[in-house]
Design a protein around this motif. Structure first.
Motif, PDB file in Angstrom:
ATOM      1  N   LEU A   1      20.421  34.684   8.737  1.00 49.53           N
ATOM      2  CA  LEU A   1      20.107  36.211   9.338  1.00 49.53           C
ATOM      3  C   LEU A   1      20.898  37.534   8.278  1.00 49.53           C
ATOM      4  CD1 LEU A   1      20.868  35.702  13.045  1.00 49.53           C
ATOM      5  CD2 LEU A   1      19.178  35.998  12.008  1.00 49.53           C
ATOM      6  N   ARG A   2      22.157  36.758   7.910  1.00 48.28           N
ATOM      7  CA  ARG A   2      22.639  37.212   6.684  1.00 48.28           C
ATOM      8  C   ARG A   2      22.686  36.907   5.520  1.00 48.28           C
ATOM      9  NH1 ARG A   2      27.856  40.991   7.891  1.00 48.28           N
ATOM     10  NH2 ARG A   2      28.687  39.197   7.598  1.00 48.28           N
ATOM     11  N   PRO A   3      22.553  37.166   3.686  1.00 45.21           N
ATOM     12  CA  PRO A   3      23.352  35.971   2.942  1.00 45.21           C
ATOM     13  C   PRO A   3      24.216  36.725   2.583  1.00 45.21           C
ATOM     14  CG  PRO A   3      22.113  37.891   1.607  1.00 45.21           C
ATOM     15  CD  PRO A   3      21.722  37.654   3.477  1.00 45.21           C
ATOM     16  N   GLY A   4      25.692  35.828   2.290  1.00 48.03           N
ATOM     17  CA  GLY A   4      26.635  35.836   2.494  1.00 48.03           C
ATOM     18  C   GLY A   4      27.357  35.525   1.305  1.00 48.03           C
ATOM     19  N   GLY A   5      29.412  34.992   1.300  1.00 47.18           N
ATOM     20  CA  GLY A   5      30.012  33.937   1.223  1.00 47.18           C
ATOM     21  C   GLY A   5      29.642  32.626   0.689  1.00 47.18           C
ATOM     22  N   LEU A   6      28.351  32.174   1.294  1.00 42.26           N
ATOM     23  CA  LEU A   6      27.361  30.969   0.926  1.00 42.26           C
ATOM     24  C   LEU A   6      26.351  30.529  -0.218  1.00 42.26           C
ATOM     25  CD1 LEU A   6      28.903  28.580   4.078  1.00 42.26           C
ATOM     26  CD2 LEU A   6      29.634  28.272   1.661  1.00 42.26           C
ATOM     27  N   PRO A   7      26.240  29.605  -0.949  1.00 39.17           N
ATOM     28  CA  PRO A   7      24.791  29.952  -1.502  1.00 39.17           C
ATOM     29  C   PRO A   7      23.367  28.725  -0.054  1.00 39.17           C
ATOM     30  CG  PRO A   7      26.314  29.405  -2.993  1.00 39.17           C
ATOM     31  CD  PRO A   7      26.921  29.039  -1.770  1.00 39.17           C
ATOM     32  N   VAL A   8      22.694  29.706  -0.208  1.00 35.02           N
ATOM     33  CA  VAL A   8      21.515  29.179   0.836  1.00 35.02           C
ATOM     34  C   VAL A   8      21.561  27.575   0.296  1.00 35.02           C
ATOM     35  CG1 VAL A   8      18.946  29.202   1.261  1.00 35.02           C
ATOM     36  CG2 VAL A   8      20.618  31.678   1.044  1.00 35.02           C
ATOM     37  N   GLU A   9      21.692  27.257  -0.887  1.00 31.58           N
ATOM     38  CA  GLU A   9      21.414  25.974  -0.943  1.00 31.58           C
ATOM     39  C   GLU A   9      22.355  24.759  -0.168  1.00 31.58           C
ATOM     40  OE1 GLU A   9      19.827  28.603  -4.284  1.00 31.58           O
ATOM     41  OE2 GLU A   9      21.194  28.411  -3.331  1.00 31.58           O
ATOM     42  N   ALA A  10      23.263  25.255  -0.294  1.00 35.24           N
ATOM     43  CA  ALA A  10      24.690  25.115   0.216  1.00 35.24           C
ATOM     44  C   ALA A  10      24.579  24.118   1.483  1.00 35.24           C
ATOM     45  CB  ALA A  10      25.913  25.580  -0.289  1.00 35.24           C
ATOM     46  N   LEU A  11      24.007  25.140   2.310  1.00 36.01           N
ATOM     47  CA  LEU A  11      23.780  25.415   3.682  1.00 36.01           C
ATOM     48  C   LEU A  11      22.238  24.394   3.474  1.00 36.01           C
ATOM     49  CD1 LEU A  11      24.026  29.413   4.470  1.00 36.01           C
ATOM     50  CD2 LEU A  11      25.598  27.041   4.891  1.00 36.01           C
ATOM     51  N   GLU A  12      21.493  24.732   2.855  1.00 42.22           N
ATOM     52  CA  GLU A  12      20.107  23.496   3.078  1.00 42.22           C
ATOM     53  C   GLU A  12      20.662  22.167   2.963  1.00 42.22           C
ATOM     54  OE1 GLU A  12      17.330  26.491   2.998  1.00 42.22           O
ATOM     55  OE2 GLU A  12      17.107  25.408   1.237  1.00 42.22           O
ATOM     56  N   ALA A  13      21.600  22.106   1.776  1.00 41.49           N
ATOM     57  CA  ALA A  13      22.046  20.435   1.289  1.00 41.49           C
ATOM     58  C   ALA A  13      22.554  20.224   3.106  1.00 41.49           C
ATOM     59  CB  ALA A  13      22.812  20.489   0.169  1.00 41.49           C
ATOM     60  N   ALA A  14      23.652  20.539   4.067  1.00 38.84           N
ATOM     61  CA  ALA A  14      24.368  19.864   4.947  1.00 38.84           C
ATOM     62  C   ALA A  14      23.645  20.276   5.745  1.00 38.84           C
ATOM     63  CB  ALA A  14      25.047  21.509   5.054  1.00 38.84           C
ATOM     64  N   LEU A  15      22.452  20.689   5.749  1.00 39.04           N
ATOM     65  CA  LEU A  15      21.476  20.343   7.309  1.00 39.04           C
ATOM     66  C   LEU A  15      20.223  19.588   7.053  1.00 39.04           C
ATOM     67  CD1 LEU A  15      20.961  23.876   8.207  1.00 39.04           C
ATOM     68  CD2 LEU A  15      22.055  22.698   9.579  1.00 39.04           C
ATOM     69  N   GLY A  16      20.904  19.149   5.186  1.00 38.12           N
ATOM     70  CA  GLY A  16      18.771  18.208   5.305  1.00 38.12           C
ATOM     71  C   GLY A  16      18.161  19.092   5.399  1.00 38.12           C
ATOM     72  N   HIS A  17      17.811  20.367   5.867  1.00 35.73           N
ATOM     73  CA  HIS A  17      16.603  20.504   5.383  1.00 35.73           C
ATOM     74  C   HIS A  17      16.670  22.171   5.009  1.00 35.73           C
ATOM     75  CE1 HIS A  17      16.696  22.522   9.497  1.00 35.73           C
ATOM     76  NE2 HIS A  17      17.453  21.547   9.801  1.00 35.73           N
ATOM     77  N   PRO A  18      15.109  22.882   4.436  1.00 38.35           N
ATOM     78  CA  PRO A  18      15.408  24.304   4.613  1.00 38.35           C
ATOM     79  C   PRO A  18      15.617  25.269   5.369  1.00 38.35           C
ATOM     80  CG  PRO A  18      12.944  23.221   3.498  1.00 38.35           C
ATOM     81  CD  PRO A  18      13.891  22.379   4.548  1.00 38.35           C
ATOM     82  N   LEU A  19      16.464  26.379   5.242  1.00 34.22           N
ATOM     83  CA  LEU A  19      16.341  27.414   6.272  1.00 34.22           C
ATOM     84  C   LEU A  19      15.685  28.360   6.399  1.00 34.22           C
ATOM     85  CD1 LEU A  19      20.153  28.789   5.663  1.00 34.22           C
ATOM     86  CD2 LEU A  19      18.860  27.540   7.996  1.00 34.22           C
ATOM     87  N   ALA A  20      14.842  29.070   7.614  1.00 33.21           N
ATOM     88  CA  ALA A  20      14.119  29.716   7.620  1.00 33.21           C
ATOM     89  C   ALA A  20      14.908  30.855   7.776  1.00 33.21           C
ATOM     90  CB  ALA A  20      13.463  29.781   8.895  1.00 33.21           C
ATOM     91  N   VAL A  21      14.267  32.208   7.080  1.00 35.56           N
ATOM     92  CA  VAL A  21      15.000  33.279   6.602  1.00 35.56           C
ATOM     93  C   VAL A  21      14.442  34.213   7.226  1.00 35.56           C
ATOM     94  CG1 VAL A  21      15.821  34.943   4.700  1.00 35.56           C
ATOM     95  CG2 VAL A  21      15.180  32.703   3.931  1.00 35.56           C
TER      96      VAL A  21
END
Length: 315
Positions: A190-210
């Motif tokens: 919902l909002r980019p911020g203090g964490l890179p999207v790549e790090a979030l996606e790595a933790a989830l194991g799949h891409p995030l929708a935007v």
């Protein structure tokens, strides 16, 4: 006068006392300084909107010291737990389903069935949250529309004299707001911020929708008809028609009132609860009439919500 507190045990205790009394205390997080208020208190949350001069109610981020504490207020899916395990404490806000019955003020969630939660990493924030034992609603500690504060002096420049205290924890290490991810209906940024999207996606194991320009999820005010009770709503009423429940304000008395003294902070705090009570009194086929509320300060927010409650229902 706004008190300037140090991050000492004695001053943390002072901040806790103010917060438990419904006052506002700004405190440092690793992202920006937050304007903290008791998230379970309608009055404290209304004071946040009033201090910031926020022109409308938006969902506020609730700050808690741990995932375990957050589970008292929200429901965490396996994916939400994976992100929390990877990045909490830290600059990540998760939007997750609200646990019912909720102890949070409905002003925090803007009447939605989800809540935005963060576990900050800053040691002063952690000390304050642990000592408080209450959830803190905490948007950025600045007047609405102004640059977010990353030092205590920034807070005093914008809100000095409008809040009880600020804890000076030095400059914020991240300096931009948290990343916000919703987990329902699917993981979405919902909002980019203090964490890179790549790090979030790595933790989830799949891409995030935007989220696009019109996300379905948590931002209030996206539908013309919103916050709508079962009963129909009529605005700017001075008297009740037959079968109506009249909600008064100021000199206009009613079956219920938002504020008998015409206090907009009190009215804002009472809005959602009063709307629900009026709906119960009106019944499924009844109607509710609201007395006029001045369209200034928090009155703009109140009228915005009432207009949406009165709008033709979307089907």
């Amino acid at each position: 006068m706004t008190e300037l507190l140090e991050p000492s045990p004695q001053d943390i205790d002072r901040a806790v006392a103010l917060l438990r009394d419904g006052q506002l205390v700004a405190f440092p997080t690793e992202t920006v300084y937050g304007l903290g208020g008791d998230a379970t208190s309608d009055i404290a949350v209304a004071r946040i909107f009033d201090a910031k001069g926020r022109p409308r109610f938006n969902p506020l981020i609730v700050h808690l010291p741990s995932l375990a504490a957050a589970e008292d207020y929200a429901i965490f899916s396996p994916e939400a737990r994976a992100l929390a395990a990877a990045f909490w404490p830290g600059p990540l806000t998760l939007v997750v389903p609200l646990k019912e019955p909720s102890r949070l003020s409905p002003l925090v969630t803007a009447g939605l069935d989800s809540v935005a939660i963060r576990v900050p990493a800053h040691p002063v924030a952690q000390a304050l949250l642990s000592a408080c034992s209450i959830p803190l609603a905490a948007p950025s500690a600045n007047p609405s529309g102004r640059v977010s504060p990353t030092r205590a002096s920034h807070v005093l420049d914008g809100l000095g004299g409008r809040i009880a205290a600020v804890i000076d924890g030095g400059p914020c290490s991240v300096g931009v707001e948290s990343s916000i991810v919703t987990l329902h209906p699917s993981p979405t940024l919902l909002r980019p911020g203090g964490l890179p999207v790549e790090a979030l996606e790595a933790a989830l194991g799949h891409p995030l929708a935007v989220a696009g320009t019109s996300p379905k999820i948590t931002a209030p005010g996206q539908l013309a008809s919103h916050y709508a009770p079962s009963a129909s709503v009529r605005l700017n009423a001075s008297t009740a028609r037959s079968g109506e429940v009249l909600v008064g304000f100021g000199p206009i008395n009613g079956d219920l009132t938002l504020s008998a003294t015409g206090d907009l902070v009190e009215a804002a705090a009472a809005l959602f609860h009063t709307l629900r009570e009026a709906d119960l009194q009106a019944g499924a086929n009844g109607s509710i009439a609201f007395a006029p509320v001045p369209d200034t300060g928090l009155g703009r927010a109140i009228n915005d919500r009432l207009r949406r409650a009165a709008a033709p229902r979307e089907v």
